[in-house]
Design a protein around this motif. Structure first.
Motif, PDB file in Angstrom:
ATOM      1  N   PHE A  63     101.835  39.017  34.753  1.00 27.05           N
ATOM      2  CA  PHE A  63     101.196  39.484  33.529  1.00 27.05           C
ATOM      3  C   PHE A  63      99.852  38.775  33.454  1.00 27.05           C
ATOM      4  O   PHE A  63      99.700  37.645  33.915  1.00 27.05           O
ATOM      5  CB  PHE A  63     102.048  39.255  32.283  1.00 27.05           C
ATOM      6  N   ALA A  64      98.855  39.464  32.914  1.00 29.43           N
ATOM      7  CA  ALA A  64      97.493  38.928  32.846  1.00 29.43           C
ATOM      8  C   ALA A  64      97.176  38.493  31.427  1.00 29.43           C
ATOM      9  O   ALA A  64      97.483  39.193  30.463  1.00 29.43           O
ATOM     10  CB  ALA A  64      96.490  39.981  33.298  1.00 29.43           C
ATOM     11  N   VAL A  65      96.540  37.327  31.326  1.00 26.65           N
ATOM     12  CA  VAL A  65      96.104  36.804  30.039  1.00 26.65           C
ATOM     13  C   VAL A  65      94.605  36.531  30.144  1.00 26.65           C
ATOM     14  O   VAL A  65      94.129  36.003  31.162  1.00 26.65           O
ATOM     15  CB  VAL A  65      96.861  35.507  29.673  1.00 26.65           C
ATOM     16  N   ALA A  66      93.876  36.902  29.106  1.00 24.22           N
ATOM     17  CA  ALA A  66      92.428  36.658  29.092  1.00 24.22           C
ATOM     18  C   ALA A  66      92.161  35.162  29.164  1.00 24.22           C
ATOM     19  O   ALA A  66      92.831  34.355  28.499  1.00 24.22           O
ATOM     20  CB  ALA A  66      91.810  37.245  27.827  1.00 24.22           C
ATOM     21  N   ASP A  67      91.191  34.783  29.994  1.00 23.21           N
ATOM     22  CA  ASP A  67      90.791  33.382  30.054  1.00 23.21           C
ATOM     23  C   ASP A  67      90.309  32.962  28.668  1.00 23.21           C
ATOM     24  O   ASP A  67      89.637  33.714  27.971  1.00 23.21           O
ATOM     25  CB  ASP A  67      89.704  33.187  31.105  1.00 23.21           C
ATOM     26  N   GLY A  68      90.710  31.780  28.265  1.00 27.06           N
ATOM     27  CA  GLY A  68      90.419  31.296  26.927  1.00 27.06           C
ATOM     28  C   GLY A  68      91.600  31.478  25.985  1.00 27.06           C
ATOM     29  O   GLY A  68      91.643  30.873  24.915  1.00 27.06           O
ATOM     30  N   ALA A  69      92.572  32.309  26.383  1.00 25.49           N
ATOM     31  CA  ALA A  69      93.766  32.541  25.565  1.00 25.49           C
ATOM     32  C   ALA A  69      95.004  31.916  26.196  1.00 25.49           C
ATOM     33  O   ALA A  69      96.126  32.235  25.830  1.00 25.49           O
ATOM     34  CB  ALA A  69      93.975  34.032  25.341  1.00 25.49           C
TER      35      ALA A  69
END
Length: 128
Positions: free
Chosen positions: A48-54
């Motif tokens: 699963f992908a998470v936005a950098d910074g989150a």
């Protein structure tokens, strides 16, 4: 379940490397490519992908292996568990392995990648 949780945590096998995310994942899917299979010694990997910074590392920092130009794989230096993947072709996001989630039963894949590389003996339905 229709969506991945907007917050969660995960860890490696020994618990040294930990991570947390605080925003809904950008996507969730299975990958059948040879590179991911070899990196995990598994017939398929689920990300699963998470936005950098989150997201953040909350335990020890993982070690880094550059598997090919522009592709970085992170793993625990103690137990060897694969933890995350980054690709310059997908800037601004980090891909975490679903099996490392503290609550992997909440994982909800919505797609699959590289179906043309799927092993013929793997019996599973892929999300479209």
């Amino acid at each position: 379940m229709n969506a991945m949780p907007a917050k969660g945590t995960g860890r490696c096998l020994c618990g040294a490397v930990r991570f947390a995310w605080t925003a809904a994942p950008l996507w969730a899917g299975h990958c059948h490519c040879d590179s991911c299979r070899r990196a995990c010694s598994a017939p398929v990997t689920s990300f699963f992908a998470v936005a950098d910074g989150a997201w953040s590392w909350t335990g020890e920092d993982p070690l880094l292996y550059v598997s090919s130009p522009g592709r970085r794989r992170y793993f625990c230096g103690t137990c060897g568990s694969p933890m995350a993947y980054q690709d310059d072709k997908q800037p601004g996001e980090t891909h975490f392995y679903a099996a490392s989630m503290d609550r992997p039963e909440e994982y909800c894949p919505t797609t699959s990648y590289h179906r043309d590389e799927k092993l013929p003996w793997l019996a599973m339905e892929d999300p479209q």
